[in-house]
Scaffold this motif. Structure first.
Motif, mmCIF file in Angstrom:
data_model
loop_
_atom_site.group_PDB
_atom_site.id
_atom_site.type_symbol
_atom_site.label_atom_id
_atom_site.label_comp_id
_atom_site.label_asym_id
_atom_site.label_seq_id
_atom_site.Cartn_x
_atom_site.Cartn_y
_atom_site.Cartn_z
ATOM 1 N N VAL A 18 30.388 37.098 26.911
ATOM 2 C CA VAL A 18 31.493 36.147 27.064
ATOM 3 C C VAL A 18 31.047 34.821 26.453
ATOM 4 O O VAL A 18 30.090 34.200 26.921
ATOM 5 C CB VAL A 18 31.867 35.951 28.542
ATOM 6 N N GLY A 35 36.268 31.288 28.142
ATOM 7 C CA GLY A 35 35.381 32.386 27.813
ATOM 8 C C GLY A 35 36.103 33.537 27.153
ATOM 9 O O GLY A 35 37.047 34.090 27.714
ATOM 10 N N ILE A 68 34.705 37.644 31.908
ATOM 11 C CA ILE A 68 33.435 37.800 32.621
ATOM 12 C C ILE A 68 33.396 39.124 33.363
ATOM 13 O O ILE A 68 32.399 39.871 33.318
ATOM 14 C CB ILE A 68 33.228 36.611 33.580
ATOM 15 N N ALA A 94 27.233 38.499 33.968
ATOM 16 C CA ALA A 94 27.733 38.578 32.599
ATOM 17 C C ALA A 94 26.754 37.999 31.589
ATOM 18 O O ALA A 94 26.690 38.457 30.449
ATOM 19 C CB ALA A 94 29.083 37.868 32.487
ATOM 20 N N GLU A 98 29.484 35.685 37.177
ATOM 21 C CA GLU A 98 29.148 34.833 36.034
ATOM 22 C C GLU A 98 27.686 35.009 35.640
ATOM 23 O O GLU A 98 27.333 34.998 34.454
ATOM 24 C CB GLU A 98 29.437 33.368 36.358
ATOM 25 N N ALA A 127 28.470 30.797 30.246
ATOM 26 C CA ALA A 127 27.685 30.396 31.412
ATOM 27 C C ALA A 127 26.687 29.287 31.097
ATOM 28 O O ALA A 127 26.195 28.612 32.005
ATOM 29 C CB ALA A 127 26.951 31.599 31.996
ATOM 30 N N THR A 142 39.017 33.318 31.218
ATOM 31 C CA THR A 142 37.559 33.341 31.356
ATOM 32 C C THR A 142 37.089 34.351 32.389
ATOM 33 O O THR A 142 36.193 35.156 32.136
ATOM 34 C CB THR A 142 37.044 31.940 31.723
ATOM 35 N N LYS A 143 37.676 34.312 33.566
ATOM 36 C CA LYS A 143 37.233 35.209 34.633
ATOM 37 C C LYS A 143 37.467 36.667 34.252
ATOM 38 O O LYS A 143 36.625 37.536 34.524
ATOM 39 C CB LYS A 143 37.974 34.886 35.930
ATOM 40 N N GLU A 166 33.037 27.011 32.639
ATOM 41 C CA GLU A 166 34.169 27.789 33.118
ATOM 42 C C GLU A 166 35.153 26.928 33.902
ATOM 43 O O GLU A 166 34.757 26.141 34.755
ATOM 44 C CB GLU A 166 33.692 28.934 34.030
#
Length: 447
Positions: A360, A384, A226, A131, A128, A401, A222-223, A377
């Protein structure tokens, strides 16, 4: 292919790589499970604000109790491991490399900067942080002659290994990516309904061992965004401004799916990143899907290479111009020794940002109203979305973030990207992250 020999030499010389681990969560625990089996590596210290969690991690991996202390000095002198409630003592030149595994981008960024000041290499597990400000962190490390690296075992570093293979072999990278479980409504997921979309037993989800916010971020897109931003910034690839496609497909279809639209694929252009879904849009599991795996798609450089694609069982696309190399699994923290050894013994990262090409951005999960507070997140308000860095800066988009404990000044409809102008930002709360973020944005377009 000589890292193990080099580590054995360090072991013989009684000069092991001294490691400081910050964060004893899942990734950190998996690393600890292998660390004592690896010659030439000494985990000198583990820092976690939850001391009980750190000790439980050591117990889980059968760490000898007589090899644990609460004093860093004795740990460094006697080859034991100090368990500390604060990371501050780790930032010393007596420790060679810091593994940042807190999962918090604000804290992780601060730890990286402090480690650089202490002359330490940094393995950034907290992707995170990478990114949002990774390009600036990598530049600061390089200015000091230090290594700032992705964590081998997580998918971005493994993807970068495939990118390196492709380019070293003379191929053009068309797409780099991974697999994930995805359905379109996942973007609306929140910690209250997250377990409906995982395969865990109710006993496990009720046990408190799993973090619902973290698992929400894993499923709501989201992940994935990222991780693919980290890859794009390291490889100089540019994502679509429409976001990741999460197109369903199996391992034999990678090259057919992840090629440009003009030839029947899903990419807006060559030289991009994407994620494939392991589910059909109807929610059915795809046999031999790409979940847990990573891949790179390459293009034939001439007709002879295209013929090779066709002659071998490499599952090229129908035109025989595109083919994929695929790794089916990532072993997470169990593989982290690769990053540590490369950083200290060879002075190179297992992937690191070289520029700013992807971002992101916070995107509304539902209709949001002025006065609502964004929760970052894996929360209830935003997910994201991956877009190009140029589009992000041009639109003034708010990075995911930085969408933590931030109040909206005006309404934002569901599906819209939140901008800096939409929020009331307390700059003091983000410390040096905002400074590094501005440095990162100034790297836009830098090769």
């Amino acid at each position: 292919m000589n890292l193990h020999d080099l580590l054995q030499a360090r072991e013989r010389d009684a000069n092991p790589i001294r490691v400081g681990l910050i964060g004893a969560g899942r990734f950190g625990t998996m690393f600890l499970a292998q660390a004592r089996n690896t010659p030439g590596i000494h985990v000198a210290a583990i820092a976690d604000i939850d001391l009980d969690r750190a000790h439980q991690a050591l117990e889980l991996v059968d760490w000898p109790k007589d090899a644990v202390t609460d004093d860093l000095g004795s740990a460094l002198a006697g080859g034991t491991t100090a368990v500390l409630p604060d990371a501050t003592p780790l930032f010393t030149d007596a420790i060679d490399v810091v593994v940042e595994a807190t999962g918090n981008p604000i804290v992780g960024t601060s730890h990286a900067l402090t480690a650089f000041d202490a002359g330490q290499h940094v393995i950034m597990v907290t992707v995170e942080a990478d990114a949002v400000v990774g390009p600036a962190l990598a530049r600061r490390a390089a200015e000091r002659g230090l290594v700032y690296s992705m964590a081998y075992g997580d998918q971005p570093a493994l993807i970068m290994e495939l990118v390196d293979w492709a380019r070293t072999s003379g191929f053009q990278v068309v797409c780099a990516g991974k697999g994930a479980k995805y359905l379109e409504h996942y973007h609306e997921m929140n910690p209250d309904n997250v377990w409906e979309h995982w395969e865990f037993s109710k006993e496990l989800t009720d046990s408190g061992q799993l973090n619902p916010r973290m698992h929400t971020a894993f499923r709501d897109g989201t992940k994935a965004a990222i991780e693919m931003a980290a890859v794009a910034n390291a490889a100089g690839l540019v994502p679509s401004d429409e976001g990741l496609t999460f197109t369903p497909g199996d391992v034999e279809q990678i090259a057919t799916v992840c090629r440009p639209r003009e030839v029947g694929g899903v990419l807006a252009h060559e030289g991009s990143v994407d994620v494939m879904s392991s589910l059909t849009r109807d929610g059915e599991w795809i046999p031999h899907n790409t979940q847990e795996g990573v891949f790179v798609v390459v293009k034939a450089t001439n007709s002879y290479v295209a013929g090779c694609f066709d002659e071998y069982p490499w599952h090229p696309d129908p035109t025989k111009q595109y083919a994929a190399l695929y790794r089916p699994y990532h072993y997470v923290g169990l593989e982290l020794g690769m990053s540590i050894a490369n950083a200290v013994l060879r002075g190179i990262p297992t992937g690191a940002p070289k520029g700013f090409s992807a971002d992101v951005v916070a995107t509304a999960k539902k209709d949001l109203a002025a006065g609502d507070v964004l929760d970052g997140e894996g929360g209830y308000t935003v997910w994201g979305k991956l877009i190009s860095a140029r589009a992000s800066v041009g639109r003034g988009a708010l990075p995911i973030a930085l969408a933590h404990h931030v109040e909206l000044k005006r309404d934002v409809p569901k599906g819209a990207i939140v901008t800096w102008d939409d929020v009331q930002l307390d700059e003091a709360a983000f410390g040096q992250v905002l400074e590094l973020r501005r440095e990162t944005e100034r790297l836009l377009g830098t090769p």
